[in-house]
Design a protein around this motif. Structure first.
Motif, short mmCIF file in Angstrom:
data_model
loop_
_atom_site.label_atom_id
_atom_site.label_comp_id
_atom_site.label_asym_id
_atom_site.label_seq_id
_atom_site.Cartn_x
_atom_site.Cartn_y
_atom_site.Cartn_z
N VAL A 320 0.89 -1.09 0.09
CA VAL A 320 0.02 0.23 0.25
C VAL A 320 1.10 1.39 0.09
N ARG A 321 1.24 2.25 -0.51
CA ARG A 321 1.92 3.18 -1.25
C ARG A 321 0.88 4.34 -1.69
N ASP A 322 0.83 5.42 -0.62
CA ASP A 322 -0.14 6.49 -1.00
C ASP A 322 -1.51 6.47 -0.74
N GLY A 323 -1.53 5.54 -0.59
CA GLY A 323 -3.30 4.70 -0.08
C GLY A 323 -4.13 3.68 -1.25
N VAL A 324 -2.90 3.51 -2.29
CA VAL A 324 -3.55 2.71 -3.07
C VAL A 324 -2.63 1.77 -3.53
N GLY A 325 -3.15 0.41 -3.83
CA GLY A 325 -2.20 -0.74 -3.93
C GLY A 325 -1.61 -0.29 -5.30
#
Length: 471
Positions: A320-325
């Motif tokens: 998860v990076r910056d709220g997205v997969g």
């Protein structure tokens, strides 16, 4: 240049076929892989059709396409199935005596109507494994002066290696061998089928013994179709669903630059983008590995099998990076796929299907039908065709601007797709300065239509610094 008897070993646009459990058969009997696609059509009722489409910048004469069709009709692609007279024997191939003429669309179509027209060709010629045909060509002129040619073929009769190899040989006017004449040109009797049934029975017994010795194959620790929960009955289960498809072009230079920035190759980026489509669609959970299947052609010298495809599975790490997969590290995809492919070609990777394939092929259709209800399709599958042979890119003397590969599951209902719990299947190839990423989504709830799939692909491309141009 391949020898006249050689079908080029090219990676296939496949649906995850298993390795053939036997060496290339000197008879005309169907292999286990052939049987998988035959039963998908005749038992499950979901025929699988592989579609290749060329987009040309100029008008291609109908006669040029018909000339190619005529040449293909002389080769190994032009065959039909004959069902056995004895239970336990394998179906066999015989040469087809005719081929479907190329079908020209009566009106010019707009560039934004091309994909709709490609979809419509799926209903243009009903494929029948016994009566034929099993492949056909379609073409349409566009309002901007171009041409689109579609090459549809049942997966029963060919995988990517056979399909591409047959076209390349036809362009070069190389006469590839067809089927072993000793059996194809004579009457096959019940005695022949009984002999084959005995051969299969012995192979089944050996396979079961080997399976017991081999023990349980370690399970890949990753999200997969098998681990997805089986949905309960829904009101629209009987509705035929048009599977979402998207075909996106972008400059090869930009694609390769994106791959290099993340420590990978063009192949690894295709796998990563496929996984990110699964993530963006909500089909898999971020932060957990995802099982991806990567097919490869095993076709060799003089290999007349319709399907000669094997493959590997790898676990692709997500985060998860910056709220997205996301899938941000391509190096591990490259390393894991290289390791698994090496094991495949060395013969050190266990195959859980090979031992039971003879027994599975012997089971009559009536008994197979209830067993096939639990069959699942891969959660993620990525076929990379690289840069096709120049004769495949320009089969009519003019190089295509772009080539897309797709698979069509005809007549599948939403309920059937839900039960098969598939995710996405993607293809990638490079033509000139353009690379084309084709993808279809098999989850009718997560990705209900092609417009939604295009939105997802656009979002995922953007995260890699890419801008898709859709067909």
């Amino acid at each position: 240049m391949p020898q006249p008897e050689m079908l080029p070993s090219l990676p296939p646009a496949s649906l995850g076929a298993r390795p053939a459990p036997f060496a290339p058969d000197p008879t005309n009997r169907l292999t286990y892989d052939d049987e998988v696609f035959l039963r998908s059509a005749t038992v499950i009722g979901v025929p699988v059709v592989a579609q290749t489409a060329w987009r040309f910048p100029t008008e291609i004469p109908v006669e040029a396409v018909q000339d190619l069709v005529d040449e293909l009709a002389k080769g190994p692609l032009n065959r039909l199935v004959v069902r056995p007279k004895v239970i336990g024997a394998r179906s066999r191939w015989v040469p087809a005596t005719t081929a479907e003429p190329v079908r020209l669309h009566p009106d010019r179509i707009k560039p934004d109507q091309v994909v709709g027209w490609l979809d419509s060709t799926a209903d243009g010629v009903p494929f029948d494994p016994v009566k034929g045909p099993l492949w056909a060509y379609f073409m349409a002129y566009t309002t901007d002066g171009g041409t689109v040619v579609a090459y549809n073929a049942s997966h029963i009769v060919c995988d990517g290696g056979m399909k591409l190899g047959a076209v390349i040989a036809a362009v070069r006017r190389q006469h590839l061998p067809r089927l072993p004449a000793s059996e194809a040109e004579r009457e096959v009797t019940r005695k022949d089928d009984r002999r084959d049934a005995r051969t299969m029975a012995r192979a089944a017994v050996r396979g079961l013994r080997e399976a017991r010795k081999a023990g349980k194959v370690p399970e890949l620790e990753a999200q997969s179709s098998e681990k997805r929960p089986l949905p309960g009955p829904q009101a629209d289960d009987d509705v035929v669903h048009e599977v979402a498809n998207a075909s996106a072009d972008c400059p090869v230079e930009e694609w390769n630059a994106a791959a290099e920035r993340a420590g990978g190759t063009s192949n690894a980026l295709q796998v990563a983008i496929s996984v990110e489509v699964l993530l963006e669609a909500g089909i898999v959970r971020p932060g957990e590995p995802v099982k991806m299947s990567l097919p490869v052609s095993m076709r060799g010298q003089g290999d007349l099998r319709s399907n000669a495809t094997s493959g590997i599975s790898i676990a692709v790490e997500t985060e998860v990076r910056d709220g997205v997969g996301r899938v941000t590290d391509l190096a591990h995809i490259r390393e894991r796929s290289k390791r698994e492919f090496s094991a495949l070609f060395k013969g050190t990777r266990p195959d859980p299907i090979a031992h039971i394939a003879p027994l599975a092929q012997m089971i009559p259709d009536k008994l197979a039908k209830p067993l096939l209800k639990g069959v699942v399709t891969p959660l993620g599958l990525a076929s990379n065709l690289g840069r096709p042979d120049p004769d495949f890119v320009a089969p009519f003397g003019v190089a295509a601007d772009s080539i897309v590969f797709r698979a069509l599951a005809l007549g599948a209902t939403r309920g059937e797709l839900r039960r098969m719990r598939g995710g996405v299947t993607s293809w990638w190839c490079e033509v000139g300065d353009t690379c084309t990423f084709g993808i279809r989504a098999l989850d009718p709830d997560a990705v209900p239509d092609s417009e939604r799939l295009k939105e997802i692909v656009t979002t995922v491309y953007g995260r890699w610094g890419l801008v898709p141009t859709f067909w």
